[in-house]
Structures are given as C-alpha cells and as structure tokens.
Design a protein around this motif. Structure first.
Motif: not given
Length: 138
Positions: A30, A71, A73, A107, A129-133, A138
């Motif tokens: 990020s 949450y 993050p 997460v 854990a699920m994501w669009i990243y 990672h």
C-alpha cells in the motif's frame, strides 16, 4: 541518548511523509499508493499512532459501523521497535474503544497470527479469509 518513552495518540493525524517510511519498512504494498493510503487512514473510524519523540513508530486503524462490527485492517510497527509492546499498546487502544461490539475481526498471516492470539483473537470457526487484492506482498 536514551530513547523517549513511547507516546500513544488517538487524535494525531500523521502526514504521508511520516506514514510512508513505516509502510516501506514493513514492505507493505500500500506504500505504492501513497495518496489513497493516506486518505484511507485518515477516513478510518479510528486511527491510533505510537511515537518515539517526533518519529512515528507504529499505527493501527479500525473501520466500524459503530454498533455491531469493527474490522482492524492495519497494524504496523517499525521493525526495529518490534517486541517492545507497541503493537499490543495500539491494539489495546483500539479494542478498548470497540469493547462490547458483537464482532471484532481482522485478517492475520505469518507471525501476526500468534501476536493476535495473544491479544485474544481466535480463528473464526471454519471461515476462510477471502479477498480481491491489488497488492503483491502476500
């Protein structure tokens, strides 16, 4: 010279110039999006910081509806400050603010899993854990 005592704040807004070195030291992707990183942190429901004098040495944030769910993050501490309780101090500030909410979630991966277990978190049943990243760290 002796290091200053770590000072925690829940109302100090760090500049992007203070934030980026922390993210880069932790190799978080990020940091490659400085404008949105800074805007996102400042728009969080909560942003807590840790300072050694004028140096930002840690931060954590929370996104919450304020009633039911929170949450967490981001939680980062300068690597040379790891093991000094700074991450725990930041999490305590956040968790105290959201104590009593139905669900506190995050997460975690790698070494962070044991850290968060010590903070009282546990694996959420059989969830994954699920994501669009858009990152690559990672």
């Amino acid at each position: 010279m002796e290091p200053l005592a770590i000072q925690y704040s829940d109302n100090r807004q760090p500049t992007i110039e203070e934030i980026l070195p922390l993210y880069r030291a932790n190799q978080w992707s990020s940091a490659d999006k400085p404008d949105v990183l800074h805007k996102g942190l400042l728009a969080s429901d909560s942003l807590v910081t840790a300072w050694d004098g004028e140096q930002l040495v840690g931060l954590g944030n929370a996104i919450s509806d304020g009633h039911l769910v929170v949450y967490y993050p981001h939680l980062l501490v300068w690597p040379k400050f790891h093991g000094r309780g700074i991450g725990t101090g930041l999490m305590r500030l956040l968790m105290d603010k959201y104590a009593g909410l139905h669900q506190q979630m995050l997460v975690a991966d790698g070494r962070a899993i044991d850290f968060y277990r010590k903070c009282g978190f546990e694996r959420a049943g059989q969830t994954a854990a699920m994501w669009i990243y858009a990152g690559d760290d990672h």
